[in-house]
Design a protein around this motif. Structure first.
Motif, PDB file in Angstrom:
ATOM      1  N   GLN A 627       0.860  -1.191   0.000  1.00 40.18           N
ATOM      2  CA  GLN A 627       0.000   0.000   0.000  1.00 40.18           C
ATOM      3  C   GLN A 627       0.899   1.245   0.000  1.00 40.18           C
ATOM      4  O   GLN A 627       1.763   1.397   0.886  1.00 40.18           O
ATOM      5  CB  GLN A 627      -0.902   0.016   1.243  1.00 40.18           C
ATOM      6  N   GLU A 641       3.779   0.185   2.318  1.00 40.84           N
ATOM      7  CA  GLU A 641       3.696  -0.725   3.472  1.00 40.84           C
ATOM      8  C   GLU A 641       3.379  -2.115   2.954  1.00 40.84           C
ATOM      9  O   GLU A 641       2.437  -2.296   2.174  1.00 40.84           O
ATOM     10  CB  GLU A 641       2.613  -0.280   4.466  1.00 40.84           C
ATOM     11  N   ALA A 644       0.669  -8.640   4.628  1.00 43.15           N
ATOM     12  CA  ALA A 644       0.576 -10.055   4.251  1.00 43.15           C
ATOM     13  C   ALA A 644      -0.843 -10.416   3.839  1.00 43.15           C
ATOM     14  O   ALA A 644      -1.817  -9.946   4.435  1.00 43.15           O
ATOM     15  CB  ALA A 644       1.018 -10.912   5.425  1.00 43.15           C
ATOM     16  N   ARG A 645      -0.921 -11.301   2.849  1.00 43.66           N
ATOM     17  CA  ARG A 645      -2.207 -11.819   2.383  1.00 43.66           C
ATOM     18  C   ARG A 645      -2.095 -13.332   2.271  1.00 43.66           C
ATOM     19  O   ARG A 645      -1.043 -13.881   1.942  1.00 43.66           O
ATOM     20  CB  ARG A 645      -2.569 -11.236   1.004  1.00 43.66           C
ATOM     21  N   PRO A 656      -5.752 -10.840   7.422  1.00 44.81           N
ATOM     22  CA  PRO A 656      -4.649 -10.771   8.393  1.00 44.81           C
ATOM     23  C   PRO A 656      -5.157 -10.650   9.820  1.00 44.81           C
ATOM     24  O   PRO A 656      -4.520 -11.167  10.742  1.00 44.81           O
ATOM     25  CB  PRO A 656      -3.888  -9.505   7.987  1.00 44.81           C
ATOM     26  N   ASN A 700       5.703  -4.907   8.812  1.00 48.91           N
ATOM     27  CA  ASN A 700       5.191  -5.034  10.182  1.00 48.91           C
ATOM     28  C   ASN A 700       5.876  -6.192  10.905  1.00 48.91           C
ATOM     29  O   ASN A 700       5.919  -7.312  10.387  1.00 48.91           O
ATOM     30  CB  ASN A 700       3.684  -5.308  10.149  1.00 48.91           C
ATOM     31  N   ASP A 762       3.554   2.013  15.124  1.00 48.03           N
ATOM     32  CA  ASP A 762       2.275   1.812  14.433  1.00 48.03           C
ATOM     33  C   ASP A 762       1.107   2.068  15.385  1.00 48.03           C
ATOM     34  O   ASP A 762       1.266   1.953  16.610  1.00 48.03           O
ATOM     35  CB  ASP A 762       2.245   0.365  13.915  1.00 48.03           C
ATOM     36  N   ASP A 763      -0.064   2.373  14.822  1.00 41.90           N
ATOM     37  CA  ASP A 763      -1.316   2.517  15.598  1.00 41.90           C
ATOM     38  C   ASP A 763      -1.148   3.470  16.772  1.00 41.90           C
ATOM     39  O   ASP A 763      -1.704   3.234  17.860  1.00 41.90           O
ATOM     40  CB  ASP A 763      -1.786   1.153  16.140  1.00 41.90           C
ATOM     41  N   LYS A 783       2.819   6.441  13.405  1.00 39.95           N
ATOM     42  CA  LYS A 783       1.677   6.290  12.502  1.00 39.95           C
ATOM     43  C   LYS A 783       0.401   6.539  13.292  1.00 39.95           C
ATOM     44  O   LYS A 783       0.083   5.796  14.224  1.00 39.95           O
ATOM     45  CB  LYS A 783       1.665   4.903  11.871  1.00 39.95           C
ATOM     46  N   ARG A 786      -5.730   4.715  12.543  1.00 35.61           N
ATOM     47  CA  ARG A 786      -6.786   5.116  11.609  1.00 35.61           C
ATOM     48  C   ARG A 786      -8.116   5.420  12.307  1.00 35.61           C
ATOM     49  O   ARG A 786      -8.991   6.030  11.732  1.00 35.61           O
ATOM     50  CB  ARG A 786      -6.944   4.116  10.492  1.00 35.61           C
ATOM     51  N   GLU A 819      -2.675   7.110   8.712  1.00 32.23           N
ATOM     52  CA  GLU A 819      -3.147   5.977   7.907  1.00 32.23           C
ATOM     53  C   GLU A 819      -4.664   5.865   7.963  1.00 32.23           C
ATOM     54  O   GLU A 819      -5.299   6.455   8.836  1.00 32.23           O
ATOM     55  CB  GLU A 819      -2.478   4.676   8.361  1.00 32.23           C
ATOM     56  N   GLY A 820      -5.208   5.144   6.989  1.00 28.65           N
ATOM     57  CA  GLY A 820      -6.665   4.945   6.966  1.00 28.65           C
ATOM     58  C   GLY A 820      -7.423   6.128   6.378  1.00 28.65           C
ATOM     59  O   GLY A 820      -8.585   6.356   6.726  1.00 28.65           O
ATOM     60  N   GLU A 822      -9.626   7.792   4.038  1.00 26.91           N
ATOM     61  CA  GLU A 822     -10.598   7.259   3.074  1.00 26.91           C
ATOM     62  C   GLU A 822     -11.325   8.351   2.300  1.00 26.91           C
ATOM     63  O   GLU A 822     -11.861   8.097   1.226  1.00 26.91           O
ATOM     64  CB  GLU A 822     -11.612   6.396   3.821  1.00 26.91           C
ATOM     65  N   GLY A 840      -3.905   5.463   2.662  1.00 26.70           N
ATOM     66  CA  GLY A 840      -5.293   5.061   2.849  1.00 26.70           C
ATOM     67  C   GLY A 840      -5.969   4.729   1.539  1.00 26.70           C
ATOM     68  O   GLY A 840      -5.418   4.941   0.456  1.00 26.70           O
ATOM     69  N   TYR A 841      -7.178   4.183   1.681  1.00 30.18           N
ATOM     70  CA  TYR A 841      -7.924   3.725   0.510  1.00 30.18           C
ATOM     71  C   TYR A 841      -8.189   4.856  -0.480  1.00 30.18           C
ATOM     72  O   TYR A 841      -8.368   4.623  -1.670  1.00 30.18           O
ATOM     73  CB  TYR A 841      -9.259   3.104   0.940  1.00 30.18           C
ATOM     74  N   PRO A 846      -4.099  -1.663  -0.495  1.00 27.72           N
ATOM     75  CA  PRO A 846      -2.931  -2.556  -0.622  1.00 27.72           C
ATOM     76  C   PRO A 846      -3.091  -3.378  -1.905  1.00 27.72           C
ATOM     77  O   PRO A 846      -4.193  -3.840  -2.215  1.00 27.72           O
ATOM     78  CB  PRO A 846      -3.017  -3.436   0.619  1.00 27.72           C
TER      79      PRO A 846
END
Ligand SMILES: Nc1nc2c(ncn2[C@@H]2O[C@H](COP(=O)(O)O[C@H]3[C@@H](O)[C@H](n4cnc5c(=O)[nH]c(N)nc54)O[C@@H]3COP(=O)(O)O)[C@@H](O)[C@H]2O)c(=O)[nH]1
Length: 868
Positions: A627, A641, A644-645, A656, A700, A762-763, A783, A786, A819-820, A822, A840-841, A846
């Motif tokens: 992303q 960033e 994982a998928r 995740p 991450n 993060d977060d 970060k 979000r 982050e996040g 939208e 963000g979206y 991502p």
């Protein structure tokens, strides 16, 4: 017994007639010729007849083999042979063995034979049965035993009785061993003297054999003058008058075999019992029984001493049970009977008169009616000299202060055997303790719990009753352990174990499965009772624990499975209680839950998912999406960033939010982190080779990855492997890393930072958010979570907070990434608040690497269009 006669030779050397010259004597004399070593070279028929042998049985045998052993070793007999070898002949009357073992009196003349050089080459023995006169002389006991030198000088106990069965002679050795002197034995029969205590039929057999003139040999337990017992080997040689064919005398030899007898009968049997792993009480009773058989005048008892100084009777088959019971748990002390005092002082205690000895005062009324008047107790010690028991003799006969040798030897051997048996038992108990009990808390361990639960289930099935199985897990125990110390963690577990035990019914069983997991088995318990018990347990466990100056409260989560509804087997019940506990835990700490069938399904699915994830991590079943993050002031790519998928053919796309916590729980998270770093760096290197303008990749990592001190090295190797610079990589960590008290974490963070790799918090804003940590730890980036971004449009507080976080970042010289994002509204607000980087979206989701390239191309097209 024999006289020296010098031969006629002038030089003093033996010059004797050759055998050929003695042919005339051959008819009347028994003759043997010995070689220079004293071995029989040849014999005539008279000699063979006299001794009852065939020639082949005597040729080559040494002369000493035909004499009584003690006589053959006698100095005067040895001197005789030395003289013979020096040419000095001799003669005398000796007692020799007939082939049958019977003793015969013979009159012997020994004649040395020299060769031409004067060297003695052989000795002739001219033998004839002793003459009447000689026999008569020797049959006078006093004279005979003046002659029978052996008895005077050797220590063997010898006694001679005459044909009328009266004792006529005893040796010094006899008096020393058994106490009697000849003066007191006039008119006494040897069998009466020595064998009065043996079994009557055995005694009659002895008398029969002796009167038939047969030699006697056997082992007997006899009593001496002082009533002390001895095991002896008794040998009696009858001496038969050749004229009358009547037994004229009996020569008795008495050898003490007490030591070997005790060894054989006691030690050997007990050691065999130990080797056969017979139960302790059986072994100790065997000791008592054998001791009482060897010394029937005593009663033996064995007590065990516990670690609290209390005595417990273990064996005493001959002692009245009513008395032994009195001693159960008796506290030892300086004046507590014989055993209590012996154990207290670690010293033998002999009480000769129980009736008057003050140490026996409390037990007198119980022991005196049993007829015991004395007690001798000896402590039993282990290898380290610690008293572990007592071995006691109780006497019904008056005791002198002087203990008999037999008793002393019995005590020595028995206490040694008791020590062996008790020490072995303690070792066995220790092994079983280690095998079945948890060494920290002393509670039953998993194996024992399973066995006990199995018993309860079987009994409950039989009685058609329920059994509750409680799986108890302490909440946040790991944190306690890590934040304080492992010692404190251990103390918590010990106190929890104690509280559990106190809060349960006597019929309930508590044990420790592992770590902070305990199991309680409650037989005969319905659901209501379990619920009450669980509430009580949780309350008791929640009360503050006082731990060396620290006061701590713990909560426990409990899962319950009921037999028979929730499982029929031990494994099923424990597994289902565990599932119920996990389910309860997912609802928060300090909860409890009964098992239900759908939990089983969930658990099974989880297990399948876990195994699929394990396979995916190990065999490359995961993928990374990327992303983009955009720098606001120039709209350039700040970085991407890596996220994982996991697509699984059966489970489909697993998010995740599901598989990352699972990887954490099943210990795969660190491996997953290394895979993510390696894959992301490989991808970035590939993009850079292709000239694609992506300056950095963020990966991450879980805080667990920072427990491993080799992480910095791993990171450096990955960068080197893909030809990247450290600033190409950013590692994102959540705030939980700040709560992690693992000692390696800070070291790892600093070393990774020292490599030049950036660290991102993060977060930020959702958890611990400690500014002091932020200052001290080497983070380069924050970060904004979000959740703040999501509320920016409608929530003024969220707006203020995002502004404040931006301010914190600025003041700490950290890049703050929002982050996040939208919506455009969110984007604008963040830009207005001075956020330098957004993700963000709104900008991009991502994406797989190929999609990211397409997105970049599209972005370039738009930019160029905008430029136009
Ligand atoms: N230790 C590791 N954790 C990882 C790894 N890969 C992912 N994760 C963590 O899993 C959590 C969920 O991640 P994911 O579902 O990938 O969600 C990420 C983004 O898709 C999502 N995101 C990004 N922009 C928006 C948005 O505009 N709206 C919206 N609702 N969601 C958005 O945010 C997640 C990224 O979060 P963060 O990591 O906090 O930056 C998540 O916690 C991942 O960290 C891994 O390899 N290792």
């Amino acid at each position: 017994m024999y006289e020296k006669t010098h031969n006629a030779g002038s030089n003093g050397q033996g010059v004797t007639p050759a055998l050929s010259q003695l042919q005339a004597l051959d008819d009347v004399l028994a003759i043997a010729e010995f070689d220079g070593n004293g071995c029989v070279r040849q014999v005539n028929d008279n000699l063979l007849n006299l001794f009852g042998y065939q020639a082949a049985e005597v040729i080559g045998r040494h002369h000493s083999e035909f004499c009584l052993p003690d006589f053959a070793r006698h100095p005067r007999y040895l001197v005789l042979w030395q003289d013979l070898m020096r040419g000095i002949s001799g003669s005398g009357v000796i007692i020799a063995f007939h082939k049958t073992g019977r003793l015969i009196w013979v009159d012997v003349t020994w004649v040395p034979v020299a060769d031409m050089s004067g060297k003695i080459t052989s000795v002739l023995a001219l033998v004839r049965p002793a003459t009447d006169q000689t026999r008569h002389d020797f049959e006078q006991p006093a004279l005979m035993y003046q002659q029978f030198q052996v008895a005077e000088v050797i220590h063997t106990a010898v006694m001679v009785s005459d044909g009328d069965g009266y004792i006529r002679y005893v040796s010094k050795g006899f008096t020393q061993l058994l106490g009697w002197e000849i003066n007191g034995l006039n008119g006494i029969n040897p069998v009466e003297l020595l064998l009065s205590g043996i079994d009557e039929s055995a005694r009659q057999a002895v008398i029969r054999e002796l009167s038939a003139g047969e030699p006697l040999e056997g082992e007997y337990l006899i009593q001496d003058k002082n009533q002390h017992r001895h095991w002896v080997r008794l040998v009696c040689y009858p001496i038969v008058n050749t004229h009358t064919r009547q037994v004229s005398h009996q020569v008795w030899m008495v050898h003490s075999v007490t030591h070997s007898k005790i060894y054989e009968t006691l030690q050997q049997q007990v050691l065999e019992a130990l080797v056969q792993e017979r139960p302790l009480v059986d072994v100790l009773e065997l000791i008592c029984n054998e001791v009482e058989r060897i010394a029937p005048d005593i009663t033996a008892t064995i007590l065990e001493l516990d670690n609290h100084g209390r005595l417990f009777p273990l064996a005493g088959p001959g002692m009245a049970k009513s008395f032994s019971r009195q001693l159960e748990g008796l506290q030892i002390g300086p004046d507590v009977g014989s055993c209590g005092s012996a154990a207290w002082f670690n010293h033998p205690v002999l009480v000769t008169d129980i009736a008057t000895d003050p140490r026996w005062e409390p037990f007198r009324d119980q022991i005196l009616p049993l007829g015991y008047i004395g007690c001798w107790s000896t402590p039993v010690c282990n290898n380290q000299g610690k008293v572990i028991g007592t071995f006691a003799f109780y006497f019904r006969q008056p005791l002198t202060e002087r203990i008999s040798l037999l008793h002393q030897y019995l005590i020595d051997v028995s206490t040694h055997l008791c020590s062996l048996a008790l020490t072995r038992e303690h070792a066995r108990q220790r092994i079983s303790q280690l095998a079945f009990y948890d060494s920290l808390t002393g509670l039953p361990n998993r194996s024992l719990l399973q066995a006990k639960l199995d018993q309860e289930v079987e009994a409950a099935a039989h009685r058609n009753e329920a059994v509750a199985v409680l799986f108890i897990d302490l909440d946040r125990f790991k944190q306690i352990n890590d934040s304080y110390s492992h010692q404190l963690g251990d103390d918590v577990l010990v106190q929890v174990a104690q509280r559990l035990q106190c809060a349960l019914r006597v019929t309930d069983i508590a044990g420790r499965l592992s770590g902070d997991e305990f199991l309680v088995v409650m037989p005969q318990c319905d659901k209501n009772q379990v619920q009450e018990a669980v509430s009580r347990l949780q309350a008791v466990l929640h009360e503050p624990l006082e731990l060396s100056g620290t006061s701590l409260s713990v909560t426990a989560t409990v899962g319950i499975a009921m037999f028979p509804n929730d499982g029929k087997t031990v494994d099923e019940l424990i597994q289902h209680a565990d599932l119920a506990m996990s389910q309860a835990k997912s609802c928060g700490r300090g909860q409890w839950a009964f098992f239900s069938n759908d939990m089983g399904q969930t658990a099974q699915e989880r297990m399948r998912l876990e195994s699929a994830l394990r396979q995916a991590v190990k065999q490359g079943g995961l993928q990374l999406y990327y992303q983009p993050q955009i720098t606001l002031h120039d709209n350039s790519i700040y970085g991407v960033e890596a996220l994982a998928r996991w697509y699984h053919p059966e489970f489909g796309m697993v998010p995740p939010s599901r598989f990352i916590p699972l990887a954490q729980e099943c210990g795969l998270i660190a491996e997953l982190g290394i895979w993510a770093m390696d894959t992301a760096c490989a991808q970035l290197a590939e993009w850079q080779t292709q000239g694609i303008p992506i300056p950095a990749v963020s990966v991450n990592l879980s805080s667990t990855s920072f427990h491993d001190l080799s992480l910095p090295d791993t990171v450096a190797k990955i960068l080197e492997k893909h030809g990247l610079e450290p600033h190409h990589l950013t590692l994102e960590l959540t705030e939980s890393v700040l709560l992690d008290s693992n000692v390696n974490t800070v070291t790892c963070l600093n070393e990774v930072n020292a490599l030049g790799v950036r660290l991102s918090m993060d977060d930020f804003g959702t958890g611990y958010s400690s500014l002091s940590y932020l200052r001290r730890l080497p983070f380069s980036e924050l970060k904004l979570d979000r959740s703040f971004v999501a509320d920016l449009e409608n929530d003024e507080i969220a707006c203020s907070l995002s502004k404040a976080i931006m301010g914190i970042g600025e003041s700490l010289h950290l890049t703050v990434v929002a982050e996040g994002v939208e919506t455009c509204e969110q984007f604008n607000r963040l830009r207005d608040q001075g956020y330098p980087v957004v993700q963000g979206y709104l900008l991009a989701r991502p994406m797989a690497p190929q999609s990211l390239l397409a997105w970049l191309d599209e972005r370039q097209v738009i930019a160029s269009l905008q430029g136009n």
